[in-house]
Design an enzyme around this catalytic site. Structure first.
Site, short mmCIF file in Angstrom:
data_model
loop_
_atom_site.label_atom_id
_atom_site.label_comp_id
_atom_site.label_asym_id
_atom_site.label_seq_id
_atom_site.Cartn_x
_atom_site.Cartn_y
_atom_site.Cartn_z
NE ARG A 1 -1.85 -2.13 2.81
CZ ARG A 1 -1.98 -3.38 2.39
NH1 ARG A 1 -3.00 -3.70 1.64
NH2 ARG A 1 -1.12 -4.33 2.72
CB THR A 2 3.45 2.54 2.29
OG1 THR A 2 2.67 2.16 3.43
CG2 THR A 2 4.11 3.88 2.57
NE ARG B 1 7.07 0.65 4.91
CZ ARG B 1 5.85 0.13 4.79
NH1 ARG B 1 5.70 -1.12 4.36
NH2 ARG B 1 4.79 0.84 5.08
CG HIS C 1 3.49 4.03 8.57
ND1 HIS C 1 3.48 4.91 7.51
CD2 HIS C 1 3.23 2.80 8.03
CE1 HIS C 1 3.23 4.25 6.40
NE2 HIS C 1 3.07 2.96 6.68
CE LYS D 1 26.68 -3.44 -6.36
NZ LYS D 1 26.88 -2.40 -7.39
#
Ligand code: NCD
Length: 488
Positions: A68-69, A118, A146, A97
């Site tokens: 969703r986000t 995120r 959030h 890496k």
């Protein structure tokens, strides 16, 4: 060194970075992008397209799974007429890496105009913001916050219940690990809703979140009356804005009449917000986890309750509720696009006459002094999942704390600038005078220019091993007022 932000760069890392008036502005703009069709069970919420951002690029930088986000941010950018670039899987980016977040952000900021990030570490978004000359939006950092999910949650409550003030909102499930819950409870408290915690066993709100609700948002923690276990009761504040206080809202189903009566005795719950067990963030065994289903909602107190969930659900929210008219979680997810269109366009200053580019105050609290830990000596953030403990970031990040006064006392706590976890007990040492004390007023009363003389230690033994001597009353009113009484 972190680069200089572009003039007027504004980041949204915590819901408390936005003032209540700014949240209202986001909703006004979001509403202008929303077309709703009658049937609540069809594809019914359409974000109207606009052509505000044709030359703008959103970078979505996701170090954790998301549906969703990320997709609603990208859809929002496309609907604004802009475009996006994405790094959706750390396994296929330079993170694999060994590249630090601080480096990735400095590079990506040259490729885009706004960034959503995120990350599994608490505080990672704040670190990213320190290195980004373009606006950074927190799309979820560990179990910290959030904020844009909270904007969707509040927008849904606004549309469903017409107001937030005086609502009684139950929060159920993993209150400890759910970042959506942490941003949400701060917002509920700020807008004057009462919060009914219904944690799964061992998954109560973290102590620092509980304390902030009580001390900074002035919630009263009231024990339950049989119908609920307990309640954070938000005080009446005449200055709370009219948001969600629409005239068409009726409290009459609650004992005490409109607006009246003690909220604890108002039997009805207005909304239930449930989250899944955050298995990726906890070692807590899943026991006594609430299940929101038809049986649960049969209780008369839930007869009018909207059911919200940030999704994804696992088994804590029964699919049979999808056709129940109290269920609003798919609307909540759909509102993600217009709400994020509004936020992006405001942060980029693309709306006529209104903008979030200038900082208008955020959470209404005085600016605190920041204590920066010098290199390897002294106190560290107490939260093991904080970004400051990420080895890859260690050349770029220092332990930094807000010095926060304890309410009603002449003492302070240290609040990590990144993950906002508090440290209550610590020692303060003066480099110049070689003493240390357990009286945290020494830090509280120090002047900005003197703070570099002070060192904070987690343990007495650490201070002693670095050559400091204990003085109980030292610097009760700052290093200049040093007493001569020494520790035996
Ligand atoms: C939430 C999250 O990522 O914190 N999901 C979302 O963004 N809607 C909730 C969750 O993962 O449980």
């Amino acid at each position: 060194m972190a680069p200089k932000p572009l003039p007027d760069t504004r980041h949204v890392i915590s819901i408390n970075d936005l003032s209540k008036a700014e949240i209202e502005t986001v909703f006004d703009v979001a509403q202008s992008y929303l077309t709703e069709y009658g049937d609540p069970n069809s594809h019914h919420r359409i974000a109207r397209s606009s052509n505000l951002a044709p030359n703008f690029i959103l970078a979505s930088l996701f170090y954790e799974p998301s549906t969703r986000t990320r997709l609603s941010f990208e859809s929002a950018m496309l609907r604004l007429g802009g475009t996006f670039i994405t790094s959706a899987d750390p396994a296929t980016s330079s993170a694999a890496k060994g590249e630090s977040l601080a480096d990735s952000v400095r590079v990506i900021a040259n490729y885009a105009d706004v960034m959503v990030i995120r990350h599994p570490r608490d505080g990672a978004a704040r670190l990213a913001a320190e290195f980004s000359p373009i606006p950074v939006i927190n799309g979820g950092d560990g179990s910290h916050e959030h904020p844009t999910q909270t904007l969707c949650d509040l927008f849904t409550l606004k549309k469903k219940n017409k107001r937030l003030k005086n609502l009684k909102v139950a929060i159920a499930g993993d209150l400890k690990g759910s970042r959506t819950i942490h941003s949400f409870v701060y917002a509920l408290a700020r807008f004057g809703a009462d919060i009914v915690p219904m944690p799964a066993q061992g998954m109560e709100l973290p102590p620092h979140v509980d304390r902030r609700l009580r001390e900074e948002f002035h919630c009263n923690f009231v024990p339950g009356d049989g119908s609920i276990d307990a309640l954070y009761r938000t005080p009446e504040e005449p200055h709370q804005p009219a948001l969600f206080a629409g005239p068409d809202f009726e409290l009459s189903f609650n004992v005490g009449g409109p607006g009246g009566g003690d909220p604890i005795h108002r039997k009805k719950i207005d909304a239930v917000y449930v989250t899944r067990y955050q298995k990726e963030r906890t070692v807590e065994k899943r026991e006594g986890y609430p299940k929101i289903d038809a049986q649960f909602l049969k209780e008369p107190k839930y007869s009018h309750a909207s059911v919200l969930h940030p999704l994804p659900r696992v088994d804590e929210l029964d699919a049979s509720l999808d056709s129940d008219n109290r269920a609003v979680y798919f609307e909540q997810a759909a509102y993600g696009v217009p709400v994020r269109m509004a936020l992006i366009s405001l942060l980029l200053g693309l709306q006529k006459g209104i903008s979030l580019r200038k900082f208008e105050g955020g959470f209404e609290k005085p600016e605190s002094l920041v204590y920066q830990q010098p290199l390897s000596v002294g106190i560290r953030c107490a939260n093991a999942n904080c970004i400051v403990h990420e080895p890859k970031e260690s050349p770029y990040v220092r332990n930094k704390f807000h010095v926060v006064k304890n309410s009603g006392q002449d003492t302070c706590k240290l609040r990590c600038v990144y993950c906002e976890t508090d440290i209550d007990r610590f020692f303060v040492a003066s480099k110049k005078n070689k003493w240390f004390t357990d009286n945290t007023a020494a830090l509280l009363h120090t002047k900005d220019q003197n703070i570099k003389d002070l060192l904070a230690f987690a343990e007495e033994a650490d201070a002693i091993s670095h050559g400091f001597h204990f003085r109980r009353h030292a610097a009760a009113r700052g290093p200049q007022h040093e007493s001569t009484k020494s520790h035996s």
